[in-house]
Design a protein around this motif. Sequence first.
Motif, short mmCIF file in Angstrom:
data_model
loop_
_atom_site.label_atom_id
_atom_site.label_comp_id
_atom_site.label_asym_id
_atom_site.label_seq_id
_atom_site.Cartn_x
_atom_site.Cartn_y
_atom_site.Cartn_z
N LEU A 104 14.40 3.75 7.39
CA LEU A 104 13.73 4.19 8.63
C LEU A 104 13.11 3.03 9.36
O LEU A 104 12.37 2.23 8.77
N ASP A 105 13.39 2.95 10.67
CA ASP A 105 12.62 2.08 11.55
C ASP A 105 11.69 3.01 12.32
O ASP A 105 12.15 3.84 13.11
N VAL A 106 10.38 2.88 12.11
CA VAL A 106 9.45 3.86 12.70
C VAL A 106 9.44 3.83 14.23
O VAL A 106 8.90 4.73 14.86
N ILE B 151 0.82 -1.21 0.00
CA ILE B 151 0.00 0.00 0.00
C ILE B 151 0.86 1.27 0.00
O ILE B 151 0.57 2.23 -0.71
N LYS C 297 -4.89 -0.61 15.63
CA LYS C 297 -5.51 0.10 14.49
C LYS C 297 -6.68 0.95 14.96
O LYS C 297 -6.96 2.01 14.39
N THR D 222 5.89 -9.81 5.58
CA THR D 222 6.69 -8.86 6.37
C THR D 222 6.33 -8.95 7.86
O THR D 222 7.07 -8.46 8.69
N TYR E 135 -3.54 -6.35 16.70
CA TYR E 135 -3.69 -5.57 15.46
C TYR E 135 -4.92 -4.67 15.56
O TYR E 135 -4.84 -3.45 15.35
N ASP F 93 11.40 3.05 4.71
CA ASP F 93 11.07 1.68 5.12
C ASP F 93 12.26 1.09 5.87
O ASP F 93 13.40 1.53 5.71
N THR G 235 -2.42 4.97 8.23
CA THR G 235 -3.10 3.75 7.78
C THR G 235 -3.58 2.94 8.98
O THR G 235 -2.78 2.46 9.77
N SER G 236 -4.90 2.82 9.08
CA SER G 236 -5.50 1.91 10.06
C SER G 236 -5.94 0.70 9.27
O SER G 236 -5.19 0.16 8.44
N VAL H 278 -6.12 -6.09 0.90
CA VAL H 278 -5.38 -5.53 -0.23
C VAL H 278 -4.20 -6.47 -0.50
O VAL H 278 -3.54 -6.93 0.44
N SER I 256 -0.73 -7.61 -0.90
CA SER I 256 0.56 -7.03 -0.51
C SER I 256 1.44 -8.11 0.10
O SER I 256 1.07 -9.29 0.10
N ARG I 257 2.56 -7.68 0.67
CA ARG I 257 3.47 -8.64 1.30
C ARG I 257 3.25 -8.69 2.81
O ARG I 257 4.08 -9.21 3.54
N LEU I 258 2.14 -8.14 3.29
CA LEU I 258 1.96 -7.99 4.74
C LEU I 258 2.08 -9.32 5.49
O LEU I 258 2.70 -9.39 6.54
N ASN J 49 2.24 4.86 7.26
CA ASN J 49 1.62 3.65 6.70
C ASN J 49 2.27 2.35 7.18
O ASN J 49 1.63 1.29 7.11
N GLY K 167 -9.88 -2.70 3.56
CA GLY K 167 -10.14 -4.12 3.79
C GLY K 167 -8.96 -4.87 3.18
O GLY K 167 -7.84 -4.34 3.14
#
Length: 271
Positions: free
Chosen positions: A62-64, A18, A160, A196, A156, A37, A141-142, A189, A191-193, A90, A187
């Motif tokens: 970046l590590d948030v 995303i 969120k 990751t 999670y 990222d 991003t929630s 999407v 991705s690689r979530l 995000n 909803g």
Amino acid sequence: MTELTGKVAFITGAAGGIGLGIARAFAEVGGRVAVADIDEAVLAESAAELAESGAEVVAVPLDVTDRDSWAAAVESVHAKLGLVQVLVNNAGVSTNGMRFDEVSPRVWDRVVEINLTGVYNGVHNFLPDLRAAGGGHIVSTSSMGGLMGLPALSPYSATKAAVIALSEALHAELADDGIGVSVLCPGGVRSRLWRTSRAIKGLPDTDVPPDDQSGQSATASMLPDEVGRRVVDGVLSDELYIFTHPEMRGWVAEREERIRRGFDRAEAFSG
Ligand SMILES: NC(=O)c1ccc[n+]([C@@H]2O[C@H](COP(=O)([O-])OP(=O)(O)OC[C@H]3O[C@@H](n4cnc5c(N)ncnc54)[C@H](O)[C@@H]3O)[C@@H](O)[C@H]2O)c1
């Protein structure tokens, strides 16, 4: 904001999925993008791809969760692109499939650190930029999972939901300063979530079968680029809630109905 051409957007979790979809969409309307990222190798590939398509792009490791990392990111963006006007928080991880009994203190702390404190860190570090630029926009991003506590997803859903509450509070607080605030609630999407997030669950980074629920972000039909364009539309029309899956409206209606019944009972009790 009514115009994004030439504006600087800083997007976390933008190596793929995303975040990369949002970066592409901002670049499409002439935005200059800083993509950030923790996964530096994939980030470098994605930034190169954006640059090839003609975007003005800077890759920021970046590590948030790391405040020194944020300080370095601010410095790097200022030197290369100038003041940030659009901040997109995000980056996130999912605990999809973990029932509460499996959530160790380590998992809980890490998910809160990334999904919630990561958003605080973003706003804390870039709000001065938005003010100095005379206004701007914050998107965080929630998830639809933040509007409803879901089974086998408690850390999670909790984080969120907190991102939604934080965004609502900021929206009210910053309205008079010309700073718009949106919360993105997608909803499923593609991705690689699922991948990751496997380190969070202590799982090896291997493929999962497509029918494994924890792999749903690998098979969802909506593509990140579609979400990215929706986000640009939401920023330009200054929407507080940016939804992507209108067919999930019933979830929220069901929750509202349960809350209404709670108030009805309270009324009957006090009357
Ligand atoms: N894919 C879905 O179905 C879905 C649905 C609702 C919400 N979301 C949310 O969308 C956001 C993006 O996820 P995605 O689905 O594109 O997955 P993704 O895995 O492609 O993107 C998440 C990115 O965040 C990065 N990240 C993780 N921890 C980080 C950290 N500490 N610091 C910096 N970057 C970090 C990852 O390296 C990855 O590139 C997440 O917040 C997620 O919760 C996803």
